[in-house]
Every structure is written in structure tokens, then in C-alpha cells.
Design a protein around this motif. Structure first.
Motif, PDB file in Angstrom:
ATOM      1  N   LEU A 114       2.667  -0.759  -0.549  1.00  0.00           N
ATOM      2  CA  LEU A 114       3.062  -0.565  -2.636  1.00  0.00           C
ATOM      3  C   LEU A 114       1.118   0.703  -3.095  1.00  0.00           C
ATOM      4  O   LEU A 114       1.711   0.835  -3.322  1.00  0.00           O
ATOM      5  CB  LEU A 114       2.505  -1.717  -3.370  1.00  0.00           C
ATOM      6  N   SER A 115       0.046  -0.145  -2.526  1.00  0.00           N
ATOM      7  CA  SER A 115      -1.229   0.586  -3.206  1.00  0.00           C
ATOM      8  C   SER A 115      -0.975   2.266  -2.321  1.00  0.00           C
ATOM      9  O   SER A 115      -1.263   3.013  -3.054  1.00  0.00           O
ATOM     10  CB  SER A 115      -2.283  -0.288  -2.150  1.00  0.00           C
ATOM     11  N   HIS A 116      -0.592   2.676  -1.063  1.00  0.00           N
ATOM     12  CA  HIS A 116       0.255   4.077  -0.645  1.00  0.00           C
ATOM     13  C   HIS A 116       0.949   4.413  -1.403  1.00  0.00           C
ATOM     14  O   HIS A 116       0.794   5.956  -2.273  1.00  0.00           O
ATOM     15  CB  HIS A 116       0.223   4.184   0.527  1.00  0.00           C
ATOM     16  N   ARG A 154      10.270   1.069  -7.894  1.00  0.00           N
ATOM     17  CA  ARG A 154      10.128   1.958  -7.824  1.00  0.00           C
ATOM     18  C   ARG A 154       9.427   0.997  -6.466  1.00  0.00           C
ATOM     19  O   ARG A 154      10.478   2.310  -4.652  1.00  0.00           O
ATOM     20  CB  ARG A 154       9.548   3.614  -7.912  1.00  0.00           C
ATOM     21  N   VAL A 155       9.062   0.198  -5.896  1.00  0.00           N
ATOM     22  CA  VAL A 155       8.388  -0.110  -4.702  1.00  0.00           C
ATOM     23  C   VAL A 155       9.943  -0.462  -3.898  1.00  0.00           C
ATOM     24  O   VAL A 155       9.938  -0.676  -2.271  1.00  0.00           O
ATOM     25  CB  VAL A 155       7.729  -0.829  -4.810  1.00  0.00           C
ATOM     26  N   SER A 156      11.154  -0.824  -4.266  1.00  0.00           N
ATOM     27  CA  SER A 156      11.941  -1.440  -3.929  1.00  0.00           C
ATOM     28  C   SER A 156      12.700   0.012  -3.018  1.00  0.00           C
ATOM     29  O   SER A 156      13.886  -0.396  -1.742  1.00  0.00           O
ATOM     30  CB  SER A 156      13.383  -1.791  -4.625  1.00  0.00           C
ATOM     31  N   ASP A 157      12.569   0.542  -3.372  1.00  0.00           N
ATOM     32  CA  ASP A 157      12.769   2.257  -2.284  1.00  0.00           C
ATOM     33  C   ASP A 157      12.096   1.838  -0.663  1.00  0.00           C
ATOM     34  O   ASP A 157      12.835   2.635   0.346  1.00  0.00           O
ATOM     35  CB  ASP A 157      13.097   3.412  -2.687  1.00  0.00           C
ATOM     36  N   TYR A 158      11.156   1.289  -0.723  1.00  0.00           N
ATOM     37  CA  TYR A 158      10.349   1.786   0.029  1.00  0.00           C
ATOM     38  C   TYR A 158       9.942   0.271   1.010  1.00  0.00           C
ATOM     39  O   TYR A 158       9.193   0.292   1.964  1.00  0.00           O
ATOM     40  CB  TYR A 158       8.737   2.531  -0.127  1.00  0.00           C
ATOM     41  N   ALA A 182       6.787  -7.045  -6.570  1.00  0.00           N
ATOM     42  CA  ALA A 182       5.809  -6.556  -7.229  1.00  0.00           C
ATOM     43  C   ALA A 182       4.535  -6.452  -8.262  1.00  0.00           C
ATOM     44  O   ALA A 182       3.336  -6.452  -7.789  1.00  0.00           O
ATOM     45  CB  ALA A 182       6.457  -4.878  -6.662  1.00  0.00           C
ATOM     46  N   ALA A 183       5.131  -6.704  -8.923  1.00  0.00           N
ATOM     47  CA  ALA A 183       4.225  -7.051  -9.900  1.00  0.00           C
ATOM     48  C   ALA A 183       3.045  -8.147  -9.656  1.00  0.00           C
ATOM     49  O   ALA A 183       1.791  -8.034 -10.488  1.00  0.00           O
ATOM     50  CB  ALA A 183       4.768  -7.475 -11.278  1.00  0.00           C
ATOM     51  N   ASP A 184       3.442  -9.380  -9.039  1.00  0.00           N
ATOM     52  CA  ASP A 184       2.540 -10.518  -8.766  1.00  0.00           C
ATOM     53  C   ASP A 184       1.819  -9.796  -7.862  1.00  0.00           C
ATOM     54  O   ASP A 184       0.547  -9.918  -7.544  1.00  0.00           O
ATOM     55  CB  ASP A 184       2.857 -11.204  -8.457  1.00  0.00           C
ATOM     56  N   LEU A 185       1.848  -8.960  -6.729  1.00  0.00           N
ATOM     57  CA  LEU A 185       1.072  -8.360  -6.451  1.00  0.00           C
ATOM     58  C   LEU A 185       0.136  -7.673  -6.154  1.00  0.00           C
ATOM     59  O   LEU A 185      -0.981  -7.248  -6.036  1.00  0.00           O
ATOM     60  CB  LEU A 185       2.098  -6.901  -4.968  1.00  0.00           C
TER      61      LEU A 185
END
Length: 537
Positions: free
Chosen positions: A22-24, A45-49, A57-60
């Protein structure tokens, strides 16, 4: 793979694998977008990776913000944008595969070059080429035939493409070293400044070439022929004579000239000076280089060129002087400019007071083309002191007690911004002064493809910095900014700076946003243009 690291680690409890990815991802999106990105865009978008839901992702991101990984800006409505990130650990391969190698990664996998196969890559390494810099410095003869498929034509294409992968820092270092050497004292090898006392530069410009060659005055070999822009297909002779001394100190030099300086004219891959994009005067409907050259051919006829910042006024004039070997003196004036700043003060010399020539007076004596920029901002007295020169072609310097009849090659041009909202702080020109000039308007380039061609020659003359499709999108967006007064305006000059940022490693969108911010007036908000920018980049 990128080696970007921070204090976090993919195996540490505070940096799980999902947080690393997520950070990258955020890091790459920030680089590409050129600034803040909505949290929602990342979570979608993060679910693609990674195997993460929107909420995970929002919690992270919230957890990462508390840990200092993300910098969040929250609006009053509760929506959040990410303004910064500290990427955790090395960049995961899934992100590198999606976005490509980072700009600073200099690994020598030559297979990124389109014509390089596995066998050619191995052969290049076996031949001792360990990085793109070494490969780009090779010659066609060096690498042609290393394999049965590496033909001469393929080798040429390979070397041309290899230049694009040389780290920009290496290219900048080579350019800087070449310029430093050029500006070094030949006796000591040390770099040194150059100070020129203009009053002591008394060498006149060269003689008209037709005299030296014994040609008729109307021989086109001895005059500027407009063969650029609209006149490229049917060149137009202008009557402006070419002088015979291209090495005169005041003649604008090509970047390849031994006496070139920082303001040298850029050259193409053949060493020829890159011509300007020549707009059409909107009322006279003729190319501007043709119009100005014909006026200059008439002698000391004062010319006024009006155009927005960065439209190429000075470059066009420098180009005309370069092509005709004429001296070029560019003088910037302001509200404090007085007659003695133009013509020179009176200074003590022993027991007497003597005149010391200023830039305008000395330029007229030497036969230079004098370009006074932002002419209207001068005090009225300084402008009025030029009236006799504008009317009769002679300069009366009252304080010197001299009446100067200029060198026959001397010319006078002034430039100014148009009286529009963007230049509301510019002073209007005195009507008595304004009527003494032949006036032309230099607008921004109207044709997208013509501006793309001009930019391509300027920014990609030695190395490919920005590909043509991307250049076209940038130019198309720039044309939009010129039609909307509430947006910052991107000039052709701004676009060359923008491409410089891209060469330094910024994404095209980030570079464009930065330049919008850089030129924004106090009453303009570059953010207003960002949504439209998304339609182009």
C-alpha cells in the motif's frame, strides 16, 4: 527492482506485507499525479495489487497515518487526501511490474531496449558494457556484429534508444563538464568569470556579405530568406542583408560555438540552430519573421513586438540576428531607468568630467540590433529621450553634448506585454511614443502540431526527454490554459521548463502541475485546472 527503503520492514509487526504494498502504491501514485491524491482513489485501486478490501485499505491508511507513514489532509466535509508517504521496505515486484522501474534504478538490463533480445543482452555484457552510460558512448562499429542478428541498422537504433536510459545525472554532469572546460582559463585550466565593459567593446559588426563577395545587393545569397513556418515550402526573400562576421562578440552564438554561453541558441542533432516557431501576425496575416526582417531591412526603422510572456519574442529576434550575423544587445528596463542608464553617465577622468557610453549608445555606434524589453515601464523622460532617434535616426545625448549618427547596420526593437488582464500591472505606452513604431503582435503558437514540432526540436535535440505523444497531450492542455483567464497560462517557455522537470525524473502530470503552480497569479488557483489536466495526462 527498486532499493527504496525506510525504517519499516515487510517482516516487522508494524509493517505487514499489505502495508508495504500500500505504501509503495501511494508513493507511485503521488509521483505520477504530482501531489495530493484522494484516499478513495487508493482504496479502490489497491485490490489490483494485494488481497485487501476498500475498508481494509482505509483502515491501514489510518493506522499508517498514526504511525507516521502517511500524511493526511482532511477537509471539513470529512474527506481525506494523502499528501505524503514514507514507503516501507523495498518496493514489491508487483508495484514495479505495474509502474515500471524507478528513474534512479540504473541496473543494466539492456532488454528494456526494444531491439535487444536475450542473446544480444548477453553479448553486450560479454563485450564489457556494464551500464547504459557505457553502451550509449559506444559506436555502431563497436557493437554491430556482436551477434548474428545485431546488424548495423539495429545497432544504430539500439544506441539511439540507449541514450534514453542513461541516468539524467550522468548526462547533466557531462554537459556541465563541457561548459566548465569551455569557460576555463586555457593557461591555468581553472574556471573563471567574464566581465565585459560594454563601453570598451568598440568593434563594429561585419560588412554586408554582398560587398565582400562582389554580389548584387539583391542576391538572395546575401540576405535573410524566410524559409521557416508557413514559408518553408515557398521561401520569401526579405532584403535584410547578412553581415560577414559571424564571430563578432555581439552576434548570438549557436550552442556548439567555441564562445557560446548559457544564453546560446540550441542546436539540433546536425549542429544547426533550431528555428523558432513563427506565428502569423493576426491582422497582417503574414509570418512574423518575414515582417520583422523586412522592416529591419529598411534601416533604423523602430519596431515594436507585442506578445505574452514566453511566446518567443526574444528568441525570434536572436534567431534573426544569428542568421544575419548581426550584433544583439538585449536590455531590460524598469521604472527606475533613466536616460543615463541607456546612453551612459558622466564620470570623472582626472580633473575633467567625460562621458562614458551606455549600452544603447555603444550599440548604436557598433551597429548592433538593440532590443529594449518591457519598454513602457521606463520613466517618460527616458522614452522621450529616444524620440529623435525614432523620428530622424540620430541620437541626441544632451548630457554628453553629442549628436550620434548610428552605424548603418544599427537597428532598434522594443518588446512589451499586451494590455490584457494577465498583465494589468504593466504600464501603458505614451501615445506620442507608441505612434513612432511599426507594431506587430506575437501571439502564442496557434497550431498544436507546430508547437509540438518546435518543442520536440528543442527538448529532444540530443536526447529523447519526452516522447511525441506525451508532448502533444501537454501542448493540447497548454492551449486550454491560454483560453481560460482564471487558470495560470502555460507559455511555450513554460513547456520547455516543464520538459526539463520530466528529464529530472518527474512524471508528466506532476511536472505540469508544478509549472501551473509556479506561474499562477495571486488571483488564480492552479487546482481549478487539475480536473481538466486529468483528461490529457
Amino acid at each position: 527492482m527498486s532499493s527504496t527503503t525506510t525504517s519499516g520492514s515487510p517482516d516487522s509487526p508494524d509493517s505487514p506485507e499489505e502495508q508495504v504494498i500500500l505504501s509503495h502504491l501511494v508513493n507511485r501514485l503521488l509521483q505520477r499525479e504530482g501531489g495530493n491524491i484522494p484516499v478513495e482513489r487508493v482504496t479502490l485501486r489497491v485490490s489490483d495489487y494485494a488481497d485487501l478490501s476498500d475498508q481494509d485499505a482505509a483502515d491501514l491508511i489510518d493506522d499508517g497515518a498514526d504511525a507516521g507513514i502517511y500524511t493526511l489532509n482532511r477537509s471539513q466535509s470529512g474527506s481525506a487526501t494523502i499528501a505524503g508517504v514514507s514507503p516501507q521496505g523495498p518496493e514489491p515486484q508487483v508495484i514495479t511490474d505495474a509502474f515500471g522501474e524507478l528513474q534512479h534504478d540504473t541496473g543494466a538490463d539492456f532488454r528494456v531496449i526494444s531491439v535487444v533480445t536475450d542473446s544480444i543482452n548477453d553479448a553486450l555484457h560479454d563485450a564489457g558494457y556494464d551500464d547504459f552510460t557505457a553502451l550509449a558512448n559506444a559506436s555502431t562499429d563497436d557493437i554491430a556484429g556482436l551477434t548474428g542478428t545485431l546488424t548495423e541498422s539495429r545497432a544504430e537504433n539500439l544506441l539511439k534508444e540507449a541514450q534514453r536510459h542513461v541516468p539524467v545525472g550522468h548526462r547533466l554532469a557531462q554537459r556541465a563538464a563541457a561548459f566548465y572546460s569551455q569557460r576555463s582559463n586555457p593557461d591555468t585550466g581553472l574556471g573563471e568569470a567574464r566581465v565585459t565593459d560594454l563601453s570598451l567593446v568598440t568593434e563594429s559588426v561585419g560588412e554586408p556579405r554582398f560587398l565582400a563577395e562582389g554580389w548584387d545587393p539583391d542576391d538572395e545569397r546575401g540576405m535573410y530568406v524566410s524559409s521557416i513556418g508557413r514559408n518553408a515550402g515557398t521561401p520569401v526573400p526579405t532584403g535584410l542583408h547578412i553581415l560577414d562576421n559571424p564571430d563578432h562578440p555581439s552576434v548570438p552564438k549557436a550552442a556548439t560555438h567555441p564562445d557560446a554561453s548559457y544564453d546560446a541558441l540550441p542546436v539540433d542533432e546536425h549542429g544547426e540552430v533550431i528555428p523558432p516557431a513563427v506565428p502569423i501576425d493576426p491582422r497582417l496575416q503574414l509570418p512574423l519573421d518575414e515582417l520583422i526582417a523586412k522592416k529591419l531591412a529598411r534601416g533604423l526603422v523602430p519596431v515594436r513586438v507585442v506578445g505574452p510572456r514566453g511566446s518567443g519574442k526574444n528568441y525570434l529576434l536572436k534567431y534573426l540576428c544569428h542568421k544575419t550575423n548581426r550584433g544583439y544587445q538585449s536590455i531590460d528596463v524598469d521604472r527606475a531607468t533613466e536616460p543615463e542608464d541607456l546612453f551612459g553617465p558622466l564620470v570623472p577622468d582626472g580633473d575633467v568630467i567625460v562621458p562614458r557610453n551606455g549600452a544603447v549608445k555603444q550599440g548604436l555606434l557598433n551597429g548592433d540590433t538593440i532590443v529594449i524589453n518591457e519598454f513602457p515601464v521606463m520613466q517618460a523622460g527616458a522614452a522621450i529621450a529616444l524620440h529623435r532617434l525614432l523620428n530622424e535616426g540620430t541620437l541626441l545625448v544632451k548630457s554628453h553634448g553629442e549628436l550620434v549618427e548610428p552605424h548603418p547596420s544599427a537597428r532598434l526593437v522594443i518588446t512589451m506585454n499586451p494590455p490584457t488582464r494577465e498583465y494589468r500591472d504593466s504600464e501603458p505606452m505614451n501615445s506620442a511614443t507608441r505612434g513612432r513604431f511599426r507594431a506587430f503582435e506575437q501571439p502564442y503558437i496557434q497550431d498544436v502540431e507546430e508547437e509540438v514540432e518546435t518543442l520536440d526540436r528543442q527538448v529532444n535535440s540530443t536526447d529523447v526527454v519526452v516522447d511525441r505523444p506525451t508532448l502533444r497531450k501537454i501542448v493540447q492542455f497548454a492551449h486550454q490554459t491560454r483560453q481560460n483567464e482564471s487558470w495560470p497560462t502555460l507559455s511555450t517557455r513554460n513547456l520547455t521548463i516543464l520538459c526539463e522537470h520530466i528529464e529530472d525524473g518527474a512524471s508528466p502530470k506532476a511536472a505540469t502541475k508544478n509549472e501551473l503552480w509556479a506561474v499562477a497569479e495571486p488571483n488564480q488557483y492552479p487546482e481549478d485546472a487539475y480536473e481538466t489536466l486529468n483528461d490529457y495526462l
